[in-house]
Write a protein that holds these residues in place. Structure first.
Motif, short mmCIF file in Angstrom:
data_model
loop_
_atom_site.label_atom_id
_atom_site.label_comp_id
_atom_site.label_asym_id
_atom_site.label_seq_id
_atom_site.Cartn_x
_atom_site.Cartn_y
_atom_site.Cartn_z
N PRO A 578 -22.32 -1.30 4.96
CA PRO A 578 -20.73 -1.05 3.76
C PRO A 578 -21.20 0.54 4.11
N ALA A 579 -22.03 1.05 3.62
CA ALA A 579 -21.80 2.82 3.02
C ALA A 579 -21.77 3.08 4.58
N GLU A 580 -22.19 2.74 6.24
CA GLU A 580 -22.15 2.98 7.50
C GLU A 580 -20.91 3.10 7.90
N GLN A 581 -20.24 1.67 7.46
CA GLN A 581 -19.24 1.19 7.85
C GLN A 581 -18.14 2.59 7.56
N GLU A 684 -1.34 -11.12 8.59
CA GLU A 684 -2.40 -10.66 7.51
C GLU A 684 -3.20 -10.26 7.58
N LEU A 685 -3.38 -8.96 7.00
CA LEU A 685 -4.10 -7.48 7.32
C LEU A 685 -4.99 -7.60 6.04
N TYR A 686 -6.61 -7.48 6.78
CA TYR A 686 -7.14 -6.97 5.72
C TYR A 686 -7.47 -5.73 5.69
N ASN A 687 -8.33 -5.31 4.75
CA ASN A 687 -9.04 -3.86 4.42
C ASN A 687 -10.34 -3.57 3.94
N PRO A 688 -11.08 -3.60 5.00
CA PRO A 688 -13.26 -3.92 5.16
C PRO A 688 -12.96 -2.51 4.44
N LEU A 689 -12.47 -0.71 4.24
CA LEU A 689 -13.05 -0.03 3.95
C LEU A 689 -12.52 0.28 2.85
N PRO A 690 -14.30 0.90 2.27
CA PRO A 690 -14.00 1.50 0.49
C PRO A 690 -12.14 2.67 0.50
N PHE A 691 -11.71 2.54 1.20
CA PHE A 691 -10.96 3.96 0.92
C PHE A 691 -9.63 3.14 1.66
N GLU A 692 -8.71 3.58 1.47
CA GLU A 692 -6.63 3.21 1.31
C GLU A 692 -7.12 3.47 3.45
N LEU A 693 -7.02 2.91 4.06
CA LEU A 693 -6.42 3.23 5.54
C LEU A 693 -5.16 2.73 5.95
N LYS A 694 -4.68 3.92 6.65
CA LYS A 694 -3.45 4.47 7.02
C LYS A 694 -2.88 3.59 8.32
N VAL A 695 -2.03 3.02 8.11
CA VAL A 695 -2.44 2.16 9.68
C VAL A 695 -0.77 2.62 10.60
N LEU A 696 -0.51 3.09 11.53
CA LEU A 696 0.93 3.64 11.97
C LEU A 696 1.08 2.99 13.14
N ASN A 697 2.81 3.41 13.22
CA ASN A 697 2.98 2.53 14.26
C ASN A 697 2.22 0.91 15.09
N MET A 698 2.93 0.08 14.26
CA MET A 698 1.48 -1.14 14.75
C MET A 698 2.91 -1.89 15.04
N ARG A 699 2.61 -2.34 16.37
CA ARG A 699 3.91 -3.07 17.47
C ARG A 699 3.30 -4.18 18.14
N LEU A 700 4.43 -4.60 18.46
CA LEU A 700 3.91 -5.99 19.37
C LEU A 700 3.61 -5.55 20.77
N LEU A 701 2.53 -6.06 21.35
CA LEU A 701 1.86 -6.50 22.44
C LEU A 701 2.55 -7.49 23.30
N LEU A 714 2.06 1.03 7.44
CA LEU A 714 1.80 0.44 6.30
C LEU A 714 0.52 1.43 5.75
N SER A 715 -0.05 1.25 4.40
CA SER A 715 -1.07 1.37 4.03
C SER A 715 -1.93 0.71 3.58
N LEU A 716 -3.11 0.79 3.73
CA LEU A 716 -3.65 -0.76 2.88
C LEU A 716 -4.46 -0.53 1.44
N PRO A 717 -4.44 -0.48 0.62
CA PRO A 717 -5.09 -0.48 -0.71
C PRO A 717 -7.25 -1.03 -0.27
N PRO A 718 -7.81 0.35 -0.59
CA PRO A 718 -9.51 -0.37 -0.05
C PRO A 718 -9.81 -1.56 -0.50
N GLU A 719 -10.68 -1.91 0.05
CA GLU A 719 -11.35 -3.10 0.39
C GLU A 719 -10.75 -4.39 -0.26
N SER A 720 -9.40 -4.83 0.18
CA SER A 720 -8.66 -5.67 -0.21
C SER A 720 -7.78 -6.56 0.53
N GLY A 721 -7.28 -7.35 1.05
CA GLY A 721 -6.26 -7.91 1.66
C GLY A 721 -6.23 -9.55 0.89
#
Lengths: 1197, 139
Positions: A578-581, A684-701, A714-721
């Motif tokens: 996890p620390a390396e991640q 449904e998304l999950y943020n596995p990182l211990p910091f806030e993850l900002k996801v920009l420009n999410m679109r469908l392919l 969107l902005s996902l809070p740390p280690e949550s989902g």
């Protein structure tokens, strides 16, 4: 000699040691003439020079017929650089001498300058150089042809100059070079002959460069030194013979040199002799192994290292190999040699040219290469005399057997290793030996030779170390040791940027790192990376990738660094702590800040394509579900085609189930999306990182039809989902839309995450059909909105709910406004109401005008249309079920049995006529005597009515099906619903009713107990002219005059014969309806001004009541003394007076009555409840009191 | 006795790595990883020549200045690699064989565990303890 060796070991002479290893040497080079091709000046382009060099390199074999008439083969080796220090070793191994010089340049004016440079080169190598050539290009033909001296070299220029107009054609260049080669050969041959004729006693001592000062002062004339001189000279002769194309002679020279040198313990030269022996044998055994494919590169050696224990095993291995070797050899015999040889060569060179052949399915390829290597080692030896190695061995003396060659090499290397200064010789010998072992197919043996290279401790420049490692790597690759090869490449890469390296070259470092990937089972395409991660060593892979990132970053290619970091995070995610991640994700963010990662392949200058890497782990996706449209926007078929599937609603037999191909996979959605409408996918998304993850420009392919995706950030809070996310977009065309995945922009990296590449999804894509655009309609009502969407069945399509409170019997209007909020005109609207009510009741409650609406169509975009729905609060005012009163109205009039005759009459129910006469009386008495009591008791039933008469809700769904535009043409529509909820408050209640005869025959009084259940004062209008005020929660009794039910409605009753129960019910019904229709009760709550009507629908009438309700079939007119008498009218007359009683009967039936017996009966009413029927003494009849009428005609007929 | 013991799966990916000095873990991994080349070569050459029962012990794979690397391959192509220090001259071939045999035995125990899925990394405490004792030469 030991002493001299110790001297050597104690004082290394760096100036004399050969410091520039040549890693490309092969055993065949021992037999080649060394030629330097030098690019002097800078006029000629590097590319053109390379081309010329290539052409020259092809002239590497020349056949010369010598003085004796024997054909000699002279081979040449061309190099571009040659350090003078290496030239000094020419005495030790003659193939190290630079014999020829070719300078190449394009000249313009400064021809003299070029000649000067050429001369200076000649001086540099003057000690060994035999001859030189100067290849000159240009100038163009038109440039000063008048000046002949342009094309002439200075008079003091001794070299033969070869002039060519341009470097493309160069007609005759090869011939010139061949000639040059021949001239070199003759000089060499003469030197050889000169040496061979020297007397044994007079030979001088040949020295390796570092030996020079060691022999100063030694007695050269001693016996051992004499032998040493002879041995060294013999070896030297062997070298010369080998170069001059006399391999067999060389062999014998070497053998004798070995004997001599072994005796005197001259280990360095003994090693050289062994190596020479090996080289000569190789030349004889494998003549075609020579440099036809410039594969071998470079490496470097060290010396004086221990750990030679493993050498003993080589011979063992070798013996094992021999078997294979021999058998393969025999196979070769059977095949057509030349063809076989040719084809193998081609394949082999193809294999070796490509550096990517290790990338996949390592084992298979390895086998493949081995096969070819082994085959080639055997089949390539198209000996001049057409002999196989075994034959060669038998034919020529002293030649080593194939398995002996590595043995001798091993000995040579052991001898070399005793001398610190011979490190490079040793290392080169290792490489040469390894190459031979590779050709022989002795993989393990080759690896042992290569392993030995590492032990040789040399002071080398970083560049040479790099060359050493890359050469090692190449050879390891050849023998299929891809891990080792990668390891070496990685080491070479680190050397490029090591602290000792004065000129760090990150680009080179990166290139080598890249090549090291394959050995670690890393493919740069993350999609091909095995998902289970079973392959390779994660720890090493992570390390390598991290180094690759650093190299890419330092070389200034941020895009590459970002790409590799993305790849690392993506593929190694599961193996990272996890620390390396966290750290790597942060690093990626920093890298991507310099150059944002994009999902496009990167092409390097070297032509290598770095495939895109997509981050599918950040954020991790848990679910991906396509959503149907909002219920009110879902397209529906306007006309449902009913499939004829037989008489059964369900059948397990599928007709046409044989056509299995038509089975739709479940990745196909069973609903439609509409062109131009916003469609959604829920994730449904999950943020596995211990910091806030900002996801920009999410679109469908998507693929298929054009789809305009709406980006989401969107902005996902740390280690949550899991965090629910909805991606939306608009299809712009009709057809099938395929949803492949989604794209993100996170940590500065753009990723295309395709479901295909993400594990755990059942389908690689989802497809949905897009149908033509449909209009959109907004529905508004004038009624207030309510929160609940109603309790009726399909509540999904409800866009609006309204609520209205009405008193029972009240009416209201609801104006429904339809707005076209879409882009298409609405051309069709269908209105219907769905409720739980009876269809008839429903029609009464909800009414609207479809025609009015149709007149307003089509509805253009932005326009409104409206229509009115009339609501009527229909209620049952009669309260039949709540108490016993309504259901048993007979009891209303019972009580004090004023009607014993009726109840006990035997004629009851049998003779209608007899009953009727009694009823009049009974009603009269009931109406008068019981009204009081029933009213008095009405309080108690009324209070009971309270509970069931609380508000009641009627619900209806107004369904609006609408369509327009292209969607209508293809048969789709949309459905919007409005819930109309009518809450009914009780207004008035009829608690009791009865009938009373009216003053006229044609009417009767309907007596109603009307209760006002509201708390307001209420005005009840029960005839056009009569009103009554009822206080809140009070009740009162009202008589309503009603016309009796005409007989015309009741024809069945008197038709004769039995009246069935059904008929009776029907007749009752007719009467009930007659009453309901005739009575018009209107209430008016004065305080609120609300008005309403009371319906008596469903009123039940007892048979007794019915008699009064119905018109009687016979009508009477009684006259007394010709004066008409009204019923119950009192007339006075004196006793004894004669009265004339006239009775006329009218038949109102539809038919005549026959045999009608008309009897008059008198009685005396004592007015005390006693009637006296015995009137013989009181009344006398004049005339008949009983008349039999044969026929009473129907009055209407 | 040994400084590093590794168990490598059928597909040549590591299943278990234990080093006496955890700081040198990566260095040992490189060594063991490259030794797999030799293992593969030995296996392929043996497989061709005879159909007889293969000797499981492969002997010395290669040696460096500091370490000697020995290999052992089970019949299911599970590879055991043991790294010993070159300076340890007391160690004889027989002792290395003994270590491998012990390793094989405890590996068999691990695989016999019904909760162990073949191919998964080995996370047995018991295995770990035994390997540690083999490395220290106590077992």
């Amino acid at each position: 000699m030991r002493s001299s060796v110790s001297v050597i070991l104690s004082s290394p002479a760096p100036d004399t040691s050969m410091s520039h290893p040549d890693y490309e040497q092969t055993a065949h080079d021992h037999a080649a003439v060394l030629l330097l091709v030098k690019h002097v000046g800078n006029q000629l382009k590097q590319k053109n020079f390379s081309r010329v060099y290539e052409r020259l390199s092809r002239v590497n074999h020349v056949k010369v017929v010598d003085s004796v008439g024997v054909s000699r083969e002279v081979s040449a080796r061309y190099i571009k650089e040659y350090p003078v220090e290496n030239n000094d070793w020419g005495d030790y191994q003659t193939h190290r001498r630079l014999l020829g010089l070719i300078s190449v340049e394009k000249y313009d004016k400064e021809l003299n300058e070029l000649c000067r440079v050429h001369e200076s080169l000649k001086v540099k190598y003057s000690s060994t150089l035999f001859d030189s050539r100067c290849v000159l290009f240009g100038p163009p033909a038109d440039t000063s042809p008048s000046e002949p001296n342009v094309l002439s070299t200075p008079s003091n220029f001794k070299t033969r100059a070869l002039f060519y107009e341009d470097c493309e054609a160069c007609v005759g260049l090869e011939d010139q070079i061949s000639e040059f080669l021949c001239s070199l050969f003759w000089v060499l041959e003469s030197k050889r002959l000169e040496r061979s004729r020297e007397k044994v006693e007079r030979v001088s001592l040949l020295l390796a460069p570092f030996e020079r000062k060691d022999f100063v002062g030694l007695d050269l004339e001693s016996r051992s030194n004499r032998k040493r001189c002879v041995g060294r000279m013999t070896k030297h002769l062997g070298d010369l013979s080998l170069q001059a194309g006399l391999a067999t002679e060389a062999l014998s020279y070497y053998s004798s040199a070995i004997d001599i040198l072994k005796a005197v313990g001259d280990w360095l030269w003994l090693g050289g002799a062994y190596e020479g022996l090996c080289a000569a044998s190789v030349v004889l055994l494998y003549p075609n192994l020579s440099r036809s494919f410039p594969l071998q590169r470079n490496a470097s050696l060290q010396e004086g290292s221990p750990g030679k224990q493993s050498w003993g095993r080589i011979t063992k291995e070798n013996k094992k190999r021999k078997g294979i070797y021999r058998s393969a050899d025999n196979r070769r015999e059977k095949n057509g040699r030349s063809f076989f040889h040719f084809s193998l060569r081609c394949k082999l060179s193809v294999l070796k040219d490509s550096t990517v052949y290790i990338l996949n399915s390592q084992n298979v390829t390895t086998e493949f290469i081995f096969l070819f290597l082994r085959s080639s080692s055997i089949s390539t030896n198209s000996l001049p005399s057409d002999m196989s190695p075994t034959e060669v061995q038998q034919e020529i003396q002293n030649v080593l057997s194939p398995e002996d060659i590595p043995k001798r090499y091993r000995e040579a290397i052991i001898h070399y290793s005793k001398y610190l200064n011979a490190g490079i010789i040793e290392m080169e010998a290792c490489f040469k030996a390894a190459r031979i072992a590779v050709e022989q197919g002795c993989t393990l043996q080759a690896s042992t030779f290569l392993q030995n290279v590492i032990f040789i401790n040399l002071t080398l420049s970083e560049l040479e170390k790099i060359q050493r490692f890359t050469s090692l790597s190449d050879l390891y690759t050849q023998i299929g040791f891809h891990r080792k090869a990668s390891f070496c490449r990685r080491l070479a890469a680190t050397r490029y940027v090591s602290a000792q390296n004065p000129q760090p070259n990150w680009a080179q470092c990166y290139q080598l790192m890249l090549q090291a990937l394959s050995g670690h089972k890393l493919l740069l395409d993350p999609t091909e990376f095995p998902k289970d991660g079973l392959q390779g060593w994660p720890a090493l892979q992570i390390q390598l990738l991290q180094e690759l990132v650093v190299a890419a970053r330092r070389m200034g290619h941020s895009a590459l660094a970002t790409r590799h970091m993305t790849f690392l995070l993506q593929t190694m995610w599961d193996h990272l702590l996890p620390a390396e991640q966290r750290d790597l994700a942060l690093q990626l963010q920093v890298l991507a800040a310099q150059c944002e990662g994009a999902p496009v392949p990167l092409v390097l200058n070297s032509g290598v394509v770095i495939p895109p890497a997509n981050l599918t782990n950040l954020p991790q996706i848990w679910s991906f579900v396509l959503r149907d449209l909002e219920p009110q926007l879902r397209p529906q078929k306007i006309e449902k085609v009913k499939e004829d599937s037989g008489p059964f609603l369900f059948t397990p037999i599928h007709f046409g189930s044989l056509e299995r191909k038509t089975v739709v996979t479940s990745s196909k959605m069973d609903y439609f999306w509409v062109e131009g409408d916003v469609c959604e996918v829920a994730m449904e998304l999950y943020n596995p990182l211990p910091f806030e993850l900002k996801v920009l420009n999410m679109r469908l392919l998507t693929s298929g039809v054009v789809f305009e995706s709406v980006p989401v950030s969107l902005s996902l809070p740390p280690e949550s989902g899991p965090h629910p996310v909805i991606l939306s977009g608009t299809p712009k065309e009709i057809g099938e839309l395929e949803v492949l995945g989604y794209s993100t922009h996170t940590l500065g990296v753009k990723s295309n995450c395709r479901l295909r590449h993400i594990g755990g999804f059942p389908h690689p894509l989802y497809s949905v059909d897009v149908i033509p655009a449909l209009p959109k309609m907004q529905v508004l009502t004038s009624l207030p909105k309510s929160a609940s969407s109603g309790s009726l069945g399909e509540t999904l399509t409800v866009v609006m709910s309204t609520n209205i409170t009405l008193y029972a019997g009240e009416s209201a209007e609801c104006s429904v406004t339809l707005s076209n909020v879409g882009d298409l005109p609405i051309e069709m609207v269908e209105v219907s109401v769905h409720s739980t009510l009876e269809p008839l009741t429903q029609e009464q409650v909800f009414q609207w005008s479809q025609e009015n609406l149709q007149a307003q169509l089509p509805l253009q975009p932005g326009a409104d249309a409206s229509f009115t729905v009339y609501l009527y609060s229909l209620a049952d005012f009669l309260n039949v079920s709540s108490t016993a009163y309504g259901s048993q109205p007979a009891s209303f009039l019972s009580g004090p049995s004023s009607l014993p005759s009726r109840l006990s009459s035997p004629t009851f129910g049998r003779e209608q006529a007899s009953r009727r006469s009694e009823l009049t009386a009974s009603f009269r008495s009931g109406g008068s005597s019981h009204s009081g009591s029933s009213l008095g008791s009405s309080r108690s039933p009324f209070s009971k009515l309270g509970a069931p008469n609380t508000s009641k809700t009627l619900e209806g769904q107004l369904k609006l099906r609408y369509s327009g535009g292209a969607g209508l043409e293809s048969g789709y529509c949309r459905l919007s619903s409005v819930t109309l909820s009518v809450e009914m408050l009780p207004s008035v209640q009829i608690t009791n009713w009865d009938v009373l005869p009216a003053e006229t025959n044609s009417q009767f009084y309907l007596v109603l107990d009307v209760a006002n259940i509201t708390s307001h004062e209420l005005e009840l209008q029960y005839t056009p002219s009569k009103c009554i005020l009822i206080e809140g929660n009070e009740s009162c009794r009202i008589p309503v005059p009603v016309n009796r039910c005409p007989l015309s409605k009741l024809t069945k009753l008197y038709r004769g014969g039995k009246i069935s129960a059904d008929d009776r019910l029907e007749l009752d019904q007719i009467c009930s309806e007659h009453v309901a229709a005739s009575v018009d009760l209107r209430w008016h709550i004065l305080s609120t001004g609300t008005r309403g009507r009371v319906s008596l629908k469903g009123i039940t009438l007892t048979p007794e009541m019915l008699d009064l309700v119905r018109m009687s079939p016979l009508q009477w007119e009684v006259t007394l003394n010709s004066q008409p008498v009204k019923p119950q009218e009192e007339l006075s007359c004196r006793a004894g007076q004669c009265l004339q009683l006239g009775i006329s009967v009218h038949n109102f039936l539809e038919r005549s009555l026959w045999q009608v017996c008309l009897a008059v009966q008198f009685y005396q009413d004592h007015q005390n409840g006693v009637n006296n029927y015995r009137l013989e003494t009181r009344l006398a009849n004049a005339g008949a009191s009983k008349v039999l009428l044969p026929e009473v005609r129907n009055i209407l007929v | 006795m040994a400084v590093c013991v590794t168990v490598i799966g059928k597909e040549n990916s590591p299943k278990y790595i234990s080093c006496l000095n955890p700081e040198l873990d990566l260095q040992f991994q490189y060594k063991v990883h490259t030794s797999l080349d030799v293992v593969e070569e030995k296996l392929s050459s043996v497989g061709k020549t005879s159909g007889d029962v293969r000797e499981l012990y492969l002997g010395l794979l290669y040696s460096t200045e500091e370490h000697k690397i020995f290999g052992y391959v089970t019949n299911t192509k599970i590879k055991f690699i043991i790294v010993v220090e070159s300076s340890n001259t007391l160690l004889r071939d027989n002792e290395v064989r003994t270590m491998f045999r012990k390793l094989h035995t405890i590996y068999t125990d691990v695989v016999c565990n019904p909760f162990h899925i073949p191919g998964d990394p080995i996370i047995s405490k018991n295995f770990d303890a035994t390997v540690k004792s083999i490395m220290s030469g106590n077992a």
